[in-house]
Design a protein around this motif. Structure first.
Motif, PDB file in Angstrom:
ATOM      1  N   GLU A   1     -16.065  32.980  22.304  1.00 45.42           N
ATOM      2  CA  GLU A   1     -16.033  33.158  23.753  1.00 45.42           C
ATOM      3  C   GLU A   1     -14.721  32.688  24.379  1.00 45.42           C
ATOM      4  OE1 GLU A   1     -19.564  32.097  25.899  1.00 45.42           O
ATOM      5  OE2 GLU A   1     -20.823  32.392  24.140  1.00 45.42           O
ATOM      6  N   LEU A   2     -14.013  31.792  23.692  1.00 47.58           N
ATOM      7  CA  LEU A   2     -12.728  31.338  24.205  1.00 47.58           C
ATOM      8  C   LEU A   2     -11.573  32.124  23.587  1.00 47.58           C
ATOM      9  CD1 LEU A   2     -13.134  27.446  24.382  1.00 47.58           C
ATOM     10  CD2 LEU A   2     -13.413  29.144  26.195  1.00 47.58           C
ATOM     11  N   ALA A   3     -11.884  33.289  23.009  1.00 45.66           N
ATOM     12  CA  ALA A   3     -10.855  34.131  22.377  1.00 45.66           C
ATOM     13  C   ALA A   3      -9.667  34.453  23.282  1.00 45.66           C
ATOM     14  CB  ALA A   3     -11.494  35.429  21.863  1.00 45.66           C
ATOM     15  N   PRO A   4      -9.870  34.590  24.626  1.00 47.83           N
ATOM     16  CA  PRO A   4      -8.700  34.859  25.476  1.00 47.83           C
ATOM     17  C   PRO A   4      -7.591  33.823  25.334  1.00 47.83           C
ATOM     18  CG  PRO A   4     -10.714  35.262  26.708  1.00 47.83           C
ATOM     19  CD  PRO A   4     -11.136  34.651  25.399  1.00 47.83           C
ATOM     20  N   LEU A   5      -7.937  32.617  24.913  1.00 47.63           N
ATOM     21  CA  LEU A   5      -6.918  31.579  24.749  1.00 47.63           C
ATOM     22  C   LEU A   5      -5.974  31.887  23.596  1.00 47.63           C
ATOM     23  CD1 LEU A   5      -8.997  28.300  25.243  1.00 47.63           C
ATOM     24  CD2 LEU A   5      -7.784  29.653  26.935  1.00 47.63           C
ATOM     25  N   TRP A   6      -6.404  32.740  22.660  1.00 49.01           N
ATOM     26  CA  TRP A   6      -5.559  33.029  21.500  1.00 49.01           C
ATOM     27  C   TRP A   6      -4.634  34.221  21.759  1.00 49.01           C
ATOM     28  CZ3 TRP A   6      -7.443  28.793  21.044  1.00 49.01           C
ATOM     29  CH2 TRP A   6      -8.718  28.456  20.590  1.00 49.01           C
ATOM     30  N   ASP A   7      -4.779  34.875  22.908  1.00 49.19           N
ATOM     31  CA  ASP A   7      -3.980  36.071  23.192  1.00 49.19           C
ATOM     32  C   ASP A   7      -3.405  36.006  24.603  1.00 49.19           C
ATOM     33  OD1 ASP A   7      -2.829  38.565  22.803  1.00 49.19           O
ATOM     34  OD2 ASP A   7      -4.587  39.626  23.560  1.00 49.19           O
TER      35      ASP A   7
ATOM     36  N   GLU B   1      -4.511  22.758  18.673  1.00 48.76           N
ATOM     37  CA  GLU B   1      -3.641  23.212  17.585  1.00 48.76           C
ATOM     38  C   GLU B   1      -3.001  24.561  17.905  1.00 48.76           C
ATOM     39  OE1 GLU B   1      -6.419  23.039  14.413  1.00 48.76           O
ATOM     40  OE2 GLU B   1      -6.342  20.849  14.278  1.00 48.76           O
ATOM     41  N   HIS B   2      -3.775  25.446  18.534  1.00 45.39           N
ATOM     42  CA  HIS B   2      -3.219  26.743  18.932  1.00 45.39           C
ATOM     43  C   HIS B   2      -2.120  26.558  19.980  1.00 45.39           C
ATOM     44  CE1 HIS B   2      -6.534  28.636  16.820  1.00 45.39           C
ATOM     45  NE2 HIS B   2      -6.042  29.822  17.090  1.00 45.39           N
ATOM     46  N   LEU B   3      -2.399  25.719  20.967  1.00 45.20           N
ATOM     47  CA  LEU B   3      -1.396  25.488  22.009  1.00 45.20           C
ATOM     48  C   LEU B   3      -0.158  24.794  21.444  1.00 45.20           C
ATOM     49  CD1 LEU B   3      -3.497  24.350  25.121  1.00 45.20           C
ATOM     50  CD2 LEU B   3      -2.437  26.573  24.695  1.00 45.20           C
ATOM     51  N   THR B   4      -0.349  23.939  20.449  1.00 42.54           N
ATOM     52  CA  THR B   4       0.794  23.268  19.828  1.00 42.54           C
ATOM     53  C   THR B   4       1.744  24.286  19.210  1.00 42.54           C
ATOM     54  OG1 THR B   4      -0.437  21.230  19.366  1.00 42.54           O
ATOM     55  CG2 THR B   4       1.513  21.649  18.018  1.00 42.54           C
ATOM     56  N   VAL B   5       1.192  25.267  18.502  1.00 40.15           N
ATOM     57  CA  VAL B   5       2.015  26.309  17.895  1.00 40.15           C
ATOM     58  C   VAL B   5       2.779  27.068  18.981  1.00 40.15           C
ATOM     59  CG1 VAL B   5       1.978  28.479  16.583  1.00 40.15           C
ATOM     60  CG2 VAL B   5       0.533  26.560  15.873  1.00 40.15           C
ATOM     61  N   LEU B   6       2.082  27.392  20.067  1.00 39.07           N
ATOM     62  CA  LEU B   6       2.715  28.119  21.172  1.00 39.07           C
ATOM     63  C   LEU B   6       3.831  27.283  21.807  1.00 39.07           C
ATOM     64  CD1 LEU B   6       2.446  30.786  22.808  1.00 39.07           C
ATOM     65  CD2 LEU B   6       0.967  29.519  24.383  1.00 39.07           C
ATOM     66  N   PHE B   7       3.531  26.024  22.082  1.00 39.87           N
ATOM     67  CA  PHE B   7       4.527  25.142  22.687  1.00 39.87           C
ATOM     68  C   PHE B   7       5.729  24.955  21.763  1.00 39.87           C
ATOM     69  CE2 PHE B   7       1.599  22.572  25.764  1.00 39.87           C
ATOM     70  CZ  PHE B   7       1.301  23.751  26.436  1.00 39.87           C
ATOM     71  N   GLU B   8       5.477  24.792  20.475  1.00 39.81           N
ATOM     72  CA  GLU B   8       6.583  24.602  19.521  1.00 39.81           C
ATOM     73  C   GLU B   8       7.535  25.796  19.550  1.00 39.81           C
ATOM     74  OE1 GLU B   8       4.536  23.937  15.861  1.00 39.81           O
ATOM     75  OE2 GLU B   8       4.658  21.749  16.020  1.00 39.81           O
TER      76      GLU B   8
END
Length: 234
Positions: A84-90, A140-147
């Motif tokens: 349900e939180l899939a929008p956060l990955w795209d 962890e997903h946001l970390t990859v994006l921020f990096e």
């Protein structure tokens, strides 16, 4: 009768029983989730059995004990939350749009699944910490994006994880408190506040490295390999 034929039938019966047991476990878990949504986080095995339409003793033909039941519920809940939180990955668009999308998705999920969230939070005190697993996955997903963006701007990527997890903690804790007592703040107003606060964290991190970013200007979404979801509680 050849021993191999007898063994084959035995193995076949064992496989059928295992499949049936797993199917029944899933059915009981779905019944538990319905009971949580309808009656609240104070879930008992009696309530699960009542929702499933069986005697309480039937549950223990498919689960070792109450802890096994709760762990199975937590594992299924993590699957549902990640879906349900899939929008956060795209995320895509401008920083402001990406932040608003992520914040709104989180608020909406917690609003619609408040009983389940409270159940999982209580469960974490003595069992699997499903809530923390989900927050860690998002962090962890946001970390990859921020990096990625910090590296693109020539900034120190070591701050990516602390910044990402501070954002997750802010959104989760603030939303949980808002749901307990909105103090008259409507959803849209609260979401706007949270989005602004999240942008302040991101903006401060960038400005510390000498970068000023227009929150309304589109950013190209990188093709990143995000970490997979954390293992289900088992």
């Amino acid at each position: 009768m050849p021993a191999s034929a007898s063994s084959g039938r035995t193995d076949g019966r064992a496989a059928r029983w295992a499949g049936q047991r797993e199917r029944r476990r899933r059915e009981f878990v779905e019944a538990a989730l319905r009971a949580i949504r309808e009656h609240g986080p104070d879930l008992s095995t009696e309530r699960i059995a009542e929702e499933a339409g069986v005697a309480r003793t039937r549950l223990y033909k498919h689960f070792t004990d109450a802890t096994d039941i709760h762990r199975a519920i937590a594992a299924r809940a993590v699957e549902l939350i990640n879906t349900e939180l899939a929008p956060l990955w795209d995320l895509h668009g401008s920083p402001a749009q990406m932040i608003s999308t992520a914040v709104d998705a989180h608020i909406r999920w917690l609003s619609e699944n408040w009983h389940l969230y409270r159940y999982l939070s209580r469960l974490s005190l003595s069992g699997p910490d499903a809530v923390n697993d989900v927050k860690s996955t998002i962090g962890e997903h946001l970390t990859v994006l921020f990096e990625h963006y910090l590296a693109a701007f020539g900034l120190d990527t070591r701050v990516a994880a602390p910044a990402a997890f501070s954002v997750v903690g802010l959104v989760d804790a603030s939303t949980a408190q808002w749901l307990k007592d909105t103090r008259g703040l409507e959803h849209a107003e609260f979401a706007g506040l949270l989005a602004r606060w999240v942008w302040r964290i991101v903006d401060d991190t960038l400005r510390a490295g000498g970068v000023e970013l227009d929150p309304g200007a589109p950013l190209a979404m990188p093709d990143l390999a995000f970490p997979s979801a954390r293992p289900e509680p088992g």
